[in-house]
Design an enzyme around this catalytic site. Sequence first.
Site, mmCIF file in Angstrom:
data_model
loop_
_atom_site.group_PDB
_atom_site.id
_atom_site.type_symbol
_atom_site.label_atom_id
_atom_site.label_comp_id
_atom_site.label_asym_id
_atom_site.label_seq_id
_atom_site.Cartn_x
_atom_site.Cartn_y
_atom_site.Cartn_z
ATOM 1 N N GLY A 1 25.991 11.432 28.648
ATOM 2 C CA GLY A 1 26.669 10.462 27.777
ATOM 3 C C GLY A 1 26.508 10.871 26.318
ATOM 4 O O GLY A 1 25.401 11.188 25.895
ATOM 5 N N VAL B 1 23.215 25.195 14.360
ATOM 6 C CA VAL B 1 24.067 26.304 13.917
ATOM 7 C C VAL B 1 23.607 26.829 12.559
ATOM 8 O O VAL B 1 23.415 28.032 12.358
ATOM 9 C CB VAL B 1 25.548 25.842 13.851
ATOM 10 C CG1 VAL B 1 26.421 26.889 13.170
ATOM 11 C CG2 VAL B 1 26.064 25.530 15.252
ATOM 12 N N ARG B 2 23.368 25.922 11.631
ATOM 13 C CA ARG B 2 23.049 26.374 10.264
ATOM 14 C C ARG B 2 21.645 26.970 10.181
ATOM 15 O O ARG B 2 21.427 27.929 9.447
ATOM 16 C CB ARG B 2 23.230 25.214 9.286
ATOM 17 C CG ARG B 2 24.701 24.739 9.262
ATOM 18 C CD ARG B 2 25.267 24.645 7.885
ATOM 19 N NE ARG B 2 26.707 24.574 7.932
ATOM 20 C CZ ARG B 2 27.457 23.755 7.185
ATOM 21 N NH1 ARG B 2 26.885 22.924 6.340
ATOM 22 N NH2 ARG B 2 28.764 23.803 7.264
ATOM 23 N N ARG C 1 29.228 15.281 32.597
ATOM 24 C CA ARG C 1 28.125 15.254 33.574
ATOM 25 C C ARG C 1 28.552 16.196 34.688
ATOM 26 O O ARG C 1 29.573 15.964 35.320
ATOM 27 C CB ARG C 1 27.894 13.837 34.085
ATOM 28 C CG ARG C 1 27.368 12.899 32.996
ATOM 29 C CD ARG C 1 26.862 11.581 33.556
ATOM 30 N NE ARG C 1 26.163 10.828 32.521
ATOM 31 C CZ ARG C 1 26.693 9.789 31.860
ATOM 32 N NH1 ARG C 1 27.895 9.363 32.149
ATOM 33 N NH2 ARG C 1 25.998 9.155 30.941
ATOM 34 N N ASP D 1 17.438 13.222 29.775
ATOM 35 C CA ASP D 1 16.523 14.051 30.559
ATOM 36 C C ASP D 1 17.185 14.668 31.795
ATOM 37 O O ASP D 1 16.718 15.682 32.307
ATOM 38 C CB ASP D 1 15.166 13.387 30.808
ATOM 39 C CG ASP D 1 15.172 12.375 31.913
ATOM 40 O OD1 ASP D 1 16.261 12.047 32.419
ATOM 41 O OD2 ASP D 1 14.065 11.919 32.279
ATOM 42 N N SER E 1 19.983 16.175 31.527
ATOM 43 C CA SER E 1 20.460 17.432 30.926
ATOM 44 C C SER E 1 19.302 18.420 30.763
ATOM 45 O O SER E 1 19.485 19.634 30.902
ATOM 46 C CB SER E 1 21.079 17.150 29.555
ATOM 47 O OG SER E 1 22.015 16.096 29.649
ATOM 48 N N THR F 1 20.789 10.501 23.180
ATOM 49 C CA THR F 1 21.284 9.388 24.011
ATOM 50 C C THR F 1 21.037 8.089 23.271
ATOM 51 O O THR F 1 20.027 7.957 22.563
ATOM 52 C CB THR F 1 20.585 9.336 25.394
ATOM 53 O OG1 THR F 1 20.840 8.045 25.975
ATOM 54 C CG2 THR F 1 19.081 9.510 25.314
ATOM 55 N N ASP G 1 20.222 5.454 24.689
ATOM 56 C CA ASP G 1 19.334 4.616 25.508
ATOM 57 C C ASP G 1 17.869 4.584 25.039
ATOM 58 O O ASP G 1 17.121 3.692 25.421
ATOM 59 C CB ASP G 1 19.366 5.087 26.971
ATOM 60 C CG ASP G 1 20.751 4.970 27.585
ATOM 61 O OD1 ASP G 1 21.557 4.174 27.073
ATOM 62 O OD2 ASP G 1 21.030 5.684 28.568
ATOM 63 N N ASP H 1 15.393 6.478 26.007
ATOM 64 C CA ASP H 1 14.627 6.418 27.255
ATOM 65 C C ASP H 1 13.998 7.762 27.634
ATOM 66 O O ASP H 1 13.819 8.047 28.811
ATOM 67 C CB ASP H 1 15.543 5.938 28.397
ATOM 68 C CG ASP H 1 16.726 6.877 28.626
ATOM 69 O OD1 ASP H 1 16.945 7.778 27.791
ATOM 70 O OD2 ASP H 1 17.412 6.717 29.642
ATOM 71 N N ARG I 1 21.069 1.718 30.231
ATOM 72 C CA ARG I 1 20.736 2.171 31.592
ATOM 73 C C ARG I 1 19.511 1.392 32.091
ATOM 74 O O ARG I 1 19.563 0.179 32.109
ATOM 75 C CB ARG I 1 20.491 3.683 31.609
ATOM 76 C CG ARG I 1 20.829 4.346 32.922
ATOM 77 C CD ARG I 1 20.625 5.838 32.817
ATOM 78 N NE ARG I 1 21.692 6.505 32.127
ATOM 79 C CZ ARG I 1 22.821 6.922 32.707
ATOM 80 N NH1 ARG I 1 22.997 6.750 33.987
ATOM 81 N NH2 ARG I 1 23.753 7.531 32.006
ATOM 82 N N GLY J 1 18.226 -12.201 16.128
ATOM 83 C CA GLY J 1 17.619 -13.505 16.394
ATOM 84 C C GLY J 1 18.138 -14.127 17.682
ATOM 85 O O GLY J 1 18.351 -15.342 17.756
ATOM 86 N N GLU K 1 18.277 -15.889 21.131
ATOM 87 C CA GLU K 1 17.381 -16.913 21.682
ATOM 88 C C GLU K 1 16.652 -16.366 22.912
ATOM 89 O O GLU K 1 15.500 -16.689 23.162
ATOM 90 C CB GLU K 1 18.166 -18.173 22.053
ATOM 91 C CG GLU K 1 18.445 -19.101 20.871
ATOM 92 C CD GLU K 1 19.416 -18.538 19.845
ATOM 93 O OE1 GLU K 1 20.193 -17.619 20.177
ATOM 94 O OE2 GLU K 1 19.386 -19.010 18.689
ATOM 95 N N GLN L 1 29.454 0.752 21.924
ATOM 96 C CA GLN L 1 28.065 1.038 21.525
ATOM 97 C C GLN L 1 27.786 2.539 21.388
ATOM 98 O O GLN L 1 26.812 2.936 20.778
ATOM 99 C CB GLN L 1 27.086 0.458 22.559
ATOM 100 C CG GLN L 1 27.131 -1.044 22.650
ATOM 101 C CD GLN L 1 26.512 -1.561 23.944
ATOM 102 O OE1 GLN L 1 25.351 -1.901 23.986
ATOM 103 N NE2 GLN L 1 27.285 -1.609 25.014
HETATM 104 O O1 F6P Z 1 23.259 7.024 28.919
HETATM 105 C C1 F6P Z 1 24.145 6.484 27.999
HETATM 106 C C2 F6P Z 1 24.992 5.406 28.647
HETATM 107 O O2 F6P Z 1 25.891 4.901 27.672
HETATM 108 C C3 F6P Z 1 24.220 4.258 29.295
HETATM 109 O O3 F6P Z 1 23.753 3.332 28.350
HETATM 110 C C4 F6P Z 1 25.240 3.729 30.249
HETATM 111 O O4 F6P Z 1 24.613 3.110 31.359
HETATM 112 C C5 F6P Z 1 25.967 4.958 30.694
HETATM 113 O O5 F6P Z 1 25.757 5.951 29.699
HETATM 114 C C6 F6P Z 1 27.450 4.775 30.888
HETATM 115 O O6 F6P Z 1 27.955 5.961 31.389
HETATM 116 P P1 F6P Z 1 29.500 6.327 31.454
HETATM 117 O O7 F6P Z 1 29.906 6.796 30.099
HETATM 118 O O8 F6P Z 1 29.570 7.397 32.471
HETATM 119 O O9 F6P Z 1 30.236 5.082 31.820
#
Ligand code: F6P
Length: 322
Positions: free
Chosen positions: A11, A24-25, A72, A103, A105, A127, A129, A131, A173, A187, A189, A253
């Site tokens: 992603g 590159v630079r 991917r 990870d 990749s 990424t 995420d 993560d 994810r 903020g 809730e 996002q």
């Molecule tokens: O890993 C990045 C991400 O945007 C995740 O937050 C999300 O679950 C996933 O990729 C969505 O993947 P795709 O672009 O294949 O729909």
Amino acid sequence: MKKIAVLTSGGDSPGMNAAIRAVVRTAIYNEIEVYGVYHGYQGLLDDDIHKLELGSVGDTIQRGGTFLYSARCLEFKKPEVRQIAINNLRKRDIEGLVVIGGDGSYRGAQLISQECKEIQTIGIPGTIDNDINGTDFTIGFDTALNTIIDLVDKIRDTASSHARTFIIEAMGRDCGDLALWAGLSVGAETIMVPEVKTDLKDVAEKIEQGIKRGKKHSIVLVAEGVMTAQECSNELAKFINIDTRVSVLGHIQRGGSPTGADRVLASRLGGYAVELLMNGETAKGVGIKNNKVIATPFDDIFDGNDHKFDLDLYELAKKLSI
Ligand code: F6P
């Protein structure tokens, strides 16, 4: 080290272009030729590999996405397929490969360096995420966080006008970092993350108490790793009868111009990745820890758990949203 290649995989995330630019630079500054592999690992198989010059990365630092494109590539799991990729690198005498991605990749990069000792590999965490072990922050997280903040602030305006509860689904994810940091920042809730179990009965009670205190609207930010916003809304409806709306923020996002924090992070990590290759390092992922650039062996990144969910931040967000 005379020739290296760089690719983006998985992603995409804002700041990937800034990382490619830094690779590159830094390479050209050190008289190393750089090749761009287009469309991630698929490009390695298709021999979609082209020399990059200083100007190839001009006017890219501010752009979202990745000009090398991303994909991917499940085929890469097959050893005979990887051999094609290795041959395409070897025939150009490429000795170093920088992989920008998550990870999954990194695993491809790890296999290349295991199967061909002449090719060193370094991973850069790209990424939204946040993560990946071996780094406090991944490239793209800060931009996505700010995008979510902007979107939820807008939703809050209309939630307030109409006295509604909004259930908003954030990406990430299996990781709750985006929902947590964004939830704290807007903020919210209630923040629901995969790392902490949330009882929807408690969520309903909290909303009810808020209404009794005169609150007109409420934001529930749910990480996609917990459930969908629609599922969350359906479950909540079993405990409370209120006017709710669901909003899935989705791939918005992942787009947009990278923030300053992401541009700086990408530039530091891209430059460091090339330095590591020049020093003969291989099979490592770069990262930022306590504002210092570091490198961690892929094996430790895959098996480790140093990127922990910040429970203190979660508790703080909870206290501040009573
Ligand atoms: O890993 C990045 C991400 O945007 C995740 O937050 C999300 O679950 C996933 O990729 C969505 O993947 P795709 O672009 O294949 O729909």
